[in-house]
Design a protein around this motif. Structure first.
Motif, PDB file in Angstrom:
ATOM      1  N   SER A  46      70.064  20.451  17.155  1.00 24.61           N
ATOM      2  CA  SER A  46      69.040  20.859  18.124  1.00 24.61           C
ATOM      3  C   SER A  46      69.526  22.026  18.969  1.00 24.61           C
ATOM      4  O   SER A  46      68.751  22.933  19.308  1.00 24.61           O
TER       5      SER A  46
ATOM      6  N   ASN B  26      62.915  19.991  22.317  1.00 26.05           N
ATOM      7  CA  ASN B  26      63.515  19.310  21.175  1.00 26.05           C
ATOM      8  C   ASN B  26      64.932  18.819  21.499  1.00 26.05           C
ATOM      9  O   ASN B  26      65.306  17.689  21.179  1.00 26.05           O
TER      10      ASN B  26
ATOM     11  N   THR C 272      60.559  19.952  15.372  1.00 22.62           N
ATOM     12  CA  THR C 272      61.369  20.946  14.661  1.00 22.62           C
ATOM     13  C   THR C 272      60.537  21.739  13.657  1.00 22.62           C
ATOM     14  O   THR C 272      60.869  22.897  13.349  1.00 22.62           O
TER      15      THR C 272
END
Length: 484
Positions: A334, A443, A273
Motif C-alpha cells: 500500500s 488505501n 486498489t
C-alpha cells in the motif's frame, strides 16, 4: 476420494483456463478497429466491453456460491463451457448486435473462471504452498496484459479478428480435460437450499447499478431520469437483497464474511486498489500520447514495467508471506502504491518519460505485495464450504472497484476537459492523478487496520485443510475472528 488428484496437471489446466479469460480482455481491445470495419456499428462498440463486464460481475458471486454447494469441479466445467461456447458464438457473429449478445454469454462463463480457479488452487495447496502458487496465478493477468496486444495484433493482421475468440476453444478443451481427468473431489450428496430470491434481487440490483455506471455521462446525462431511475432500482433491490441474505439458509453472499476485519479489510483493499490500476491503464497512456506527444507504441511500452513488476512482487510475496508476515507485506504494498500515485500527482507537462515508468514500477510492485497475501488470507480464514464464495466475493469487489473508478474518473476528467486542448487534457488527467493519490492514502490507512500478522496466521491455521484435495461436506465455517 477414490482417486488421488494430480496437482501439477490440474494446475496446468487451471492456468490455461485463467489465461484465456485474462487474455480476452486485452485482445478484444486490440481487434476493435477491425471488428468495426467488418461488422459496422461504431456507436455500439463500447457495449462489447460493457456487457461483458456487466454479466461477469453478476455471475461471479453466483458461481462462487454454487461452487460451495455443488463442488468446484462441476461448476468450473460449466463456467468454462459457457465461456468457450460464448467465444465460438462471438467468432461467428455477423453483426455488432449479435456480437454484444454473445459477449454477454461469454461474460457469464467468465464469472466462474477467476473465482473457481483460485478456489481450487486454495483447496489443493495448503499453507506456504498456497501462498507461492497463488502468487503465480495472480501474475497471469499481468502476463496476459503483456502478450494480449501481441496475440490480438497477430490474429488481426495475419489471420482474422474472429480467431481472437476461436483460440479459446482448443485451450478451453485442454483445460476441461485436465480438470476432468486429474482433479478428483468427493462431495456429500444431500439436499441443497438454493437462494433463488437472493440471486434474483442481486441480479436486478447489480444490473441497474452497472448500467447506470456504464452509460452515465455518455449515453445519458448523470442527472437524467434514466440514470436516476437506475440508481433508485439499485437501492430498492440491494436493500431487498440484504434483507433476504440475513434470513436465507444458504445465502448467496453470506453477510458474515464482512463481520470480521480479517476478511472485510482485504475486500475493501481489493476495491480501492483497482482504482489505481484503472487510472494508470487509461490515463497514463492518454498522458503519454496527448501531453508528452509520444506514439501509441511508446504508451504501451510505458505500461509494460507495471505488468512486469506486478508478477515479480506477487511471486516474492508468496515466498515471503510466512517469513515476514502478511500484514507487513500488504502495508508495504500500500505504501508503494501511494508512492507511485504521489509521483504521478506531482508530474507536469515538462516531466520526463521516466517519471511515468518509475511510478508504474512502484504501483506494480505494490499491487503484487497486496493482492497475493490478501487472497491467501481470505481463503485461509474460512472453512472449506465457504472458500468459493469468499473468493468470488473478492473477485466481485475487484470488478466493482474497476467499474466505479472508471465512472468517477470519467466524471472528473469530462468536467474539466470541454474543448480538448492540450492544456485542458493535461489538467483533466492531472486531477485524475490527484484523485488516485487520495484513494491510495485511504488505501494505506485501511491496510493499517488489518489484524496483526500473528492473528492472520492463527486464522489460517485454524481452517487449514489436509494436504491435497480436502473432503467435502464439512460444516460451514465462519471467519475466525468473528467467533473469537
Amino acid at each position: 476420494m477414490s482417486k488421488a488428484t494430480n496437482r501439477s496437471m490440474v494446475t496446468i489446466g487451471l492456468l490455461a483456463a485463467l489465461f484465456i479469460g485474462a487474455l480476452d480482455s486485452t485482445v478484444v481491445s486490440t481487434a476493435s478497429p477491425r471488428i468495426i470495419s467488418s461488422l459496422g456499428g461504431l456507436s455500439l462498440i463500447s457495449w462489447i466491453f460493457s456487457i461483458y463486464t456487466l454479466t461477469t460481475c453478476i455471475a461471479t458471486p453466483i458461481f462462487g456460491k454454487l461452487g460451495d454447494l455443488f463442488g468446484r469441479k462441476s461448476i468450473f466445467a460449466i463456467g468454462l463451457g459457457v465461456f468457450v461456447l460464448g467465444s465460438i458464438m462471438c467468432g461467428f457473429a455477423n453483426s455488432m448486435t449479435e456480437l454484444i449478445w454473445y459477449r454477454a454469454i461469454q461474460g457469464i462463463g467468465a464469472g466462474a473462471l477467476t473465482p473457481v480457479t483460485f478456489t481450487i488452487v486454495g483447496d489443493l495447496y495448503p499453507g506456504k504452498e498456497r501462498a507461492k502458487v497463488q502468487g503465480l496465478f495472480s501474475s497471469v493477468w499481468s502476463v496476459a496484459g503483456l502478450f494480449g496486444p501481441l496475440v490480438g495484433g497477430y490474429f488481426v493482421d495475419y489471420i482474422s479478428w474472429r480467431w481472437i475468440f476461436f483460440i479459446n476453444l482448443p485451450v478451453g478443451i485442454i483445460a476441461i480435460l485436465f480438470i476432468f481427468i486429474y482433479f478428483h473431489e468427493s462431495f456429500e450428496k444431500k439436499q441443497k437450499s438454493i437462494d433463488y430470491a437472493g440471486a434474483i434481487t442481486f441480479t436486478i440490483g447489480m444490473t441497474a447499478l452497472l448500467l447506470a455506471l456504464l452509460t452515465g455521462g455518455e449515453e445519458y446525462a448523470w442527472g437524467s431520469p434514466m440514470i436516476i431511475g437506475l440508481f433508485i432500482v439499485t437501492i430498492i433491490f440491494m436493500f431487498l437483497f440484504l434483507r433476504i441474505e440475513k434470513r436465507a439458509v444458504e445465502p448467496m453472499l453470506p453477510l458474515s464474511l464482512f463481520h470480521s476485519r480479517i476478511l472485510s479489510i482485504p475486500y475493501v483493499l481489493g476495491f480501492s486498489t483497482r482504482w489505481m490500476v484503472m487510472g494508470v491503464t487509461v490515463y497514463c497512456a492518454l498522458w503519454i500520447q496527448d501531453v508528452f506527444g509520444y506514439s501509441a507504441t511508446s504508451a504501451g511500452l510505458a505500461l509494460m514495467p507495471m505488468s512486469i513488476a506486478w508478477p515479480v512482487a506477487s511471486t516474492l510475496a508468496g515466498r515471503w508471506m510466512y517469513k515476514v508476515g502478511a500484514k507487513l507485506l500488504i502495508v508495504l504494498g500500500s505504501a508503494l502504491v501511494l508512492g507511485g500515485s504521489l509521483w504521478l500527482a506531482l508530474m507536469h507537462a515538462q516531466s520526463s518519460y521516466g517519471v511515468i515508468v518509475g511510478s508504474l514500477i512502484l504501483i506494480g510492485l505494490g499491487m503484487g505485495f497486496i493482492v497475493t497475501p490478501s487472497l491467501v488470507v481470505i481463503q485461509g480464514a474460512v472453512g472449506f464450504q465457504m472458500r468459493s464464495v469468499a473468493t468470488s466475493t473478492n473477485t466481485l469487489m475487484n470488478s466493482l472497484g474497476q467499474t466505479i473508478s472508471v465512472a468517477v474518473f470519467g466524471m472528473v476528467f469530462n468536467a474539466i476537459v470541454t474543448t480538448g486542448t492540450a492544456s485542458q487534457l493535461a489538467s483533466g488527467i492531472h486531477y485524475v492523478f490527484i484523485l488516485m493519490f487520495a484513494v491510495s492514502v485511504l488505501n494505506l490507512i485501511i491496510a493499517l487496520f488489518l489484524p496483526s500478522s500473528q492473528q492472520l496466521f492463527n486464522a489460517i491455521r485454524e481452517h487449514e485443510a489436509p494436504k491435497g484435495n480436502p473432503p467435502q461436506g464439512q460444516p460451514s465455517a465462519q471467519p475466525a475472528l468473528e467467533r473469537s
